[in-house]
Write an enzyme that holds these catalytic residues in place. Structure first.
Site, PDB file in Angstrom:
ATOM      1  N   ARG A  87       7.728   7.733  -6.062  1.00 50.60           N
ATOM      2  CA  ARG A  87       7.786   8.631  -5.566  1.00 50.60           C
ATOM      3  C   ARG A  87       8.651   9.221  -3.789  1.00 50.60           C
ATOM      4  O   ARG A  87       9.252   8.489  -3.103  1.00 50.60           O
ATOM      5  CB  ARG A  87       6.379   8.213  -4.197  1.00 50.60           C
ATOM      6  N   THR A 112       9.164  14.115   0.502  1.00 50.56           N
ATOM      7  CA  THR A 112       8.334  15.322   0.153  1.00 50.56           C
ATOM      8  C   THR A 112       7.039  14.936  -0.495  1.00 50.56           C
ATOM      9  O   THR A 112       6.418  15.656  -0.832  1.00 50.56           O
ATOM     10  CB  THR A 112       9.708  15.583  -0.891  1.00 50.56           C
ATOM     11  N   ASP A 155       3.061  -0.542   1.566  1.00 45.59           N
ATOM     12  CA  ASP A 155       3.713  -0.526   0.523  1.00 45.59           C
ATOM     13  C   ASP A 155       3.516  -1.243  -0.810  1.00 45.59           C
ATOM     14  O   ASP A 155       4.093  -2.680  -0.458  1.00 45.59           O
ATOM     15  CB  ASP A 155       5.168  -0.364   0.658  1.00 45.59           C
ATOM     16  N   ASP A 172       6.855  -2.787  -1.786  1.00 48.19           N
ATOM     17  CA  ASP A 172       7.262  -3.881  -1.052  1.00 48.19           C
ATOM     18  C   ASP A 172       7.099  -5.437  -1.180  1.00 48.19           C
ATOM     19  O   ASP A 172       7.502  -6.497  -0.967  1.00 48.19           O
ATOM     20  CB  ASP A 172       7.214  -3.189   0.146  1.00 48.19           C
TER      21      ASP A 172
HETATM   22  O1  LIG Z   1      -0.076   8.827  -5.408  1.00 52.73           O
HETATM   23  P1  LIG Z   1       0.911   8.475  -5.270  1.00 52.73           P
HETATM   24  O2  LIG Z   1       1.443   9.413  -3.726  1.00 52.73           O
HETATM   25  O3  LIG Z   1       2.264   9.711  -5.636  1.00 52.73           O
HETATM   26  O4  LIG Z   1       1.686   7.557  -4.659  1.00 52.73           O
HETATM   27  C1  LIG Z   1       1.165   6.168  -5.407  1.00 52.73           C
HETATM   28  C2  LIG Z   1       2.695   5.812  -6.094  1.00 52.73           C
HETATM   29  O5  LIG Z   1       3.449   4.779  -4.751  1.00 52.73           O
HETATM   30  C3  LIG Z   1       4.105   3.633  -5.234  1.00 52.73           C
HETATM   31  O6  LIG Z   1       5.069   3.529  -5.861  1.00 52.73           O
HETATM   32  P2  LIG Z   1       6.545   3.511  -5.196  1.00 52.73           P
HETATM   33  O7  LIG Z   1       6.670   5.933  -5.433  1.00 52.73           O
HETATM   34  O8  LIG Z   1       6.543   2.795  -4.141  1.00 52.73           O
HETATM   35  O9  LIG Z   1       7.474   3.096  -5.964  1.00 52.73           O
HETATM   36  P3  LIG Z   1       7.357   1.524  -6.515  1.00 52.73           P
HETATM   37  O10 LIG Z   1       5.953   0.630  -7.079  1.00 52.73           O
HETATM   38  O11 LIG Z   1       8.792   1.373  -6.883  1.00 52.73           O
HETATM   39  O12 LIG Z   1       7.204   1.178  -4.531  1.00 52.73           O
HETATM   40  C4  LIG Z   1       3.058   3.257  -6.033  1.00 52.73           C
HETATM   41  O13 LIG Z   1       3.587   2.086  -6.674  1.00 52.73           O
HETATM   42  C5  LIG Z   1       2.157   4.194  -6.938  1.00 52.73           C
HETATM   43  O14 LIG Z   1       3.402   4.662  -7.556  1.00 52.73           O
HETATM   44  O1  LIG Z   2      -0.082   3.479   0.831  1.00 55.27           O
HETATM   45  C1  LIG Z   2       0.028   3.421   0.105  1.00 55.27           C
HETATM   46  C2  LIG Z   2       0.982   4.957  -0.929  1.00 55.27           C
HETATM   47  C3  LIG Z   2       2.219   4.830  -1.549  1.00 55.27           C
HETATM   48  N1  LIG Z   2       2.408   3.514  -1.804  1.00 55.27           N
HETATM   49  C4  LIG Z   2       2.308   2.860  -1.446  1.00 55.27           C
HETATM   50  O2  LIG Z   2       2.804   1.979  -2.155  1.00 55.27           O
HETATM   51  N2  LIG Z   2       1.268   2.527  -0.523  1.00 55.27           N
HETATM   52 MG   LIG Z   3       6.877   1.241  -3.090  1.00 52.26          MG
END
Ligand SMILES: O=P(O)(O)OC[C@H]1O[C@H](OP(=O)(O)OP(=O)(O)O)[C@H](O)[C@@H]1O
Ligand SMILES: O=c1cc[nH]c(=O)[nH]1
Ligand SMILES: [Mg+2]
Length: 213
Positions: free
Chosen positions: A103, A107, A203, A206
């Protein structure tokens, strides 16, 4: 779209420790794994089975085995990878496909950077693993990938969901003629101005794997 919030004291307990900012990564990973197995038990209630004949030491009996084609489990990288082992513990013969999605934190738009899925998913039940359903953009895009290839039944397993994300996802999949179910450990209060789930757990990627560069 059907949303199922799993109501069980052990789910609430494990989720509470996951939420706690003092929980370190090794503990977070191991608890996420345990929690997913509990969620997977609920999420697989409608997994397709077929009759199987076996003989016990005493008599023949008709039981069940997983139907063919076997279900497909799809973790969404990165954070969904932390849910894979917990899911495969219950469905060890399932196949696994991968979607890498991230994500944009400005944006809040999701983009796909990796994809390894079977070309033809006709007649397949799919289980999508992503811990956070925040705006719903990531899961909506993942569901499109699967239905474009013929998936005919999709269950998303999330640790946490936001009401705004559930509403967006429901609108996003409204035109699809495929049953969609979301199974989650909790439906939280809201999203904040940065698109994070409140109270959430931060997150998820993370907390599982450290800060991404
Ligand atoms: O419902 P949304 O608003 O689309 O957000 C949710 C997404 O955000 C996070 O991923 P992230 O983009 O942080 O990637 P990551 O898993 O590599 O940390 C999470 O693991 C979801 O995939
Ligand atoms: O709260 C949130 C939203 C998006 N992605 C995450 O990992 N945590
Ligand atoms: Mg993430």
């Amino acid at each position: 779209m059907r949303t199922h919030v799993v109501d069980h004291p052990l789910v609430h307990h494990k989720l509470t420790v996951l939420r706690d900012e003092r929980t370190d990564s090794p503990t977070f990973r191991s608890l996420a794994d345990e929690l997913v197995t509990l969620l997977a038990y609920e999420a697989t209630r409608d997994v397709r089975v077929e009759p199987v004949e076996v003989t016990t030491p005493v008599a023949p009996v008709t039981g069940v085995g997983l139907a063919t084609p076997k279900p497909l489990v799809v973790p969404i990288l990165r954070a969904g990878l932390g849910m894979l082992d917990g899911m495969m513990r219950l469905l060890p013969t399932a196949e696994v496909g991968f979607l890498g999605m991230v994500r944009n934190e400005e944006t809040l738009e999701a983009s796909t950077y990796a994809e390894r899925l079977p070309d033809d998913l006709s007649g397949r039940q799919c289980y999508v693993l992503d811990p956070m359903l925040a705006t719903g953009g990531t899961l909506a895009a993942a569901i499109r990938f699967l239905t474009d290839r013929g998936a005919d039944d999709i269950t998303c397993i999330c640790l946490l969901a936001a009401p705004e994300g559930c509403a967006n996802l429901e609108a996003g999949v409204a035109g699809l003629d495929v049953p969609i179910t979301v199974v989650t450990a909790a439906l939280d209060e809201r999203l904040n101005e940065k698109g994070y789930i409140v109270p959430g757990l931060g997150d998820a990627g993370d907390r599982l794997y450290g800060i991404a560069g």
